[in-house]
Design an enzyme around this catalytic site. Sequence first.
Site, PDB file in Angstrom:
ATOM      1  N   ASN A  84      20.017  -2.665   8.891  1.00 47.74           N
ATOM      2  CA  ASN A  84      19.850  -1.316   8.373  1.00 47.74           C
ATOM      3  C   ASN A  84      19.741  -1.409   6.850  1.00 47.74           C
ATOM      4  O   ASN A  84      20.594  -2.018   6.216  1.00 47.74           O
ATOM      5  CB  ASN A  84      21.059  -0.450   8.746  1.00 47.74           C
ATOM      6  CG  ASN A  84      21.270  -0.395  10.245  1.00 47.74           C
ATOM      7  OD1 ASN A  84      20.325  -0.437  11.022  1.00 47.74           O
ATOM      8  ND2 ASN A  84      22.521  -0.306  10.652  1.00 47.74           N
ATOM      9  N   GLN A  91      22.683   2.071   6.724  1.00 44.07           N
ATOM     10  CA  GLN A  91      23.404   1.000   6.033  1.00 44.07           C
ATOM     11  C   GLN A  91      24.718   1.551   5.501  1.00 44.07           C
ATOM     12  O   GLN A  91      24.736   2.519   4.746  1.00 44.07           O
ATOM     13  CB  GLN A  91      22.568   0.417   4.892  1.00 44.07           C
ATOM     14  CG  GLN A  91      23.220  -0.772   4.226  1.00 44.07           C
ATOM     15  CD  GLN A  91      22.357  -1.421   3.155  1.00 44.07           C
ATOM     16  OE1 GLN A  91      21.305  -0.916   2.767  1.00 44.07           O
ATOM     17  NE2 GLN A  91      22.807  -2.564   2.664  1.00 44.07           N
ATOM     18  N   HIS A  97      22.793  -7.449   5.268  1.00 45.66           N
ATOM     19  CA  HIS A  97      23.369  -8.110   6.430  1.00 45.66           C
ATOM     20  C   HIS A  97      22.513  -7.850   7.670  1.00 45.66           C
ATOM     21  O   HIS A  97      21.849  -6.835   7.771  1.00 45.66           O
ATOM     22  CB  HIS A  97      24.815  -7.684   6.676  1.00 45.66           C
ATOM     23  CG  HIS A  97      25.036  -6.225   6.851  1.00 45.66           C
ATOM     24  ND1 HIS A  97      24.998  -5.321   5.809  1.00 45.66           N
ATOM     25  CD2 HIS A  97      25.324  -5.495   7.959  1.00 45.66           C
ATOM     26  CE1 HIS A  97      25.259  -4.113   6.260  1.00 45.66           C
ATOM     27  NE2 HIS A  97      25.448  -4.180   7.574  1.00 45.66           N
ATOM     28  N   HIS A  99      22.802  -7.733  11.820  1.00 44.30           N
ATOM     29  CA  HIS A  99      23.644  -7.682  13.011  1.00 44.30           C
ATOM     30  C   HIS A  99      22.958  -8.533  14.078  1.00 44.30           C
ATOM     31  O   HIS A  99      21.757  -8.376  14.316  1.00 44.30           O
ATOM     32  CB  HIS A  99      23.742  -6.254  13.554  1.00 44.30           C
ATOM     33  CG  HIS A  99      24.460  -5.313  12.651  1.00 44.30           C
ATOM     34  ND1 HIS A  99      25.788  -4.994  12.824  1.00 44.30           N
ATOM     35  CD2 HIS A  99      24.035  -4.613  11.569  1.00 44.30           C
ATOM     36  CE1 HIS A  99      26.156  -4.137  11.887  1.00 44.30           C
ATOM     37  NE2 HIS A  99      25.102  -3.885  11.109  1.00 44.30           N
TER      38      HIS A  99
END
Length: 142
Positions: A84, A91, A97, A99
């Site tokens: 995101n 986010q 990052h 997932h």
Amino acid sequence: MSDCVFCDMISKKMHRDMLYEDGEVVAFLDIAPVNQGHLLVIPRTHYENIFDVPEETLQKIILVVKKMAQVLDKISDGVNVVSNNKKAAGQVVGHLHFHVIPRMDGDGFRHWPGKEYESEEEMKKMTEELKKIVSEVFTDSS
């Protein structure tokens, strides 16, 4: 502590058991998993989102994402990979990052609801608009 929880984990100001780490990338379990084994892959260096990270670093991150997906594939029926970027996209932590989410048949986790174009013309108009931007982005690859 800093303003970034992930930076605090990397600097050991906050404890987190790492599943994987090298000089540029780390992976660890998400504290609010969709399914057990749901993990995050992040760069050690703070980049707000995918728009800020240098391409060479992103390549290294995505290779770790792929390897971690292979790990989770051994304990699941499938794997989602999601990132995101920016608040409107969901986010929550302002540190790039990915997932990596193990999926099980019948786990109840659903995809987002799809929206159809109202007409073929509307879809064609969007395609043409995006083609112009694609041309700009790929010729201005900075």
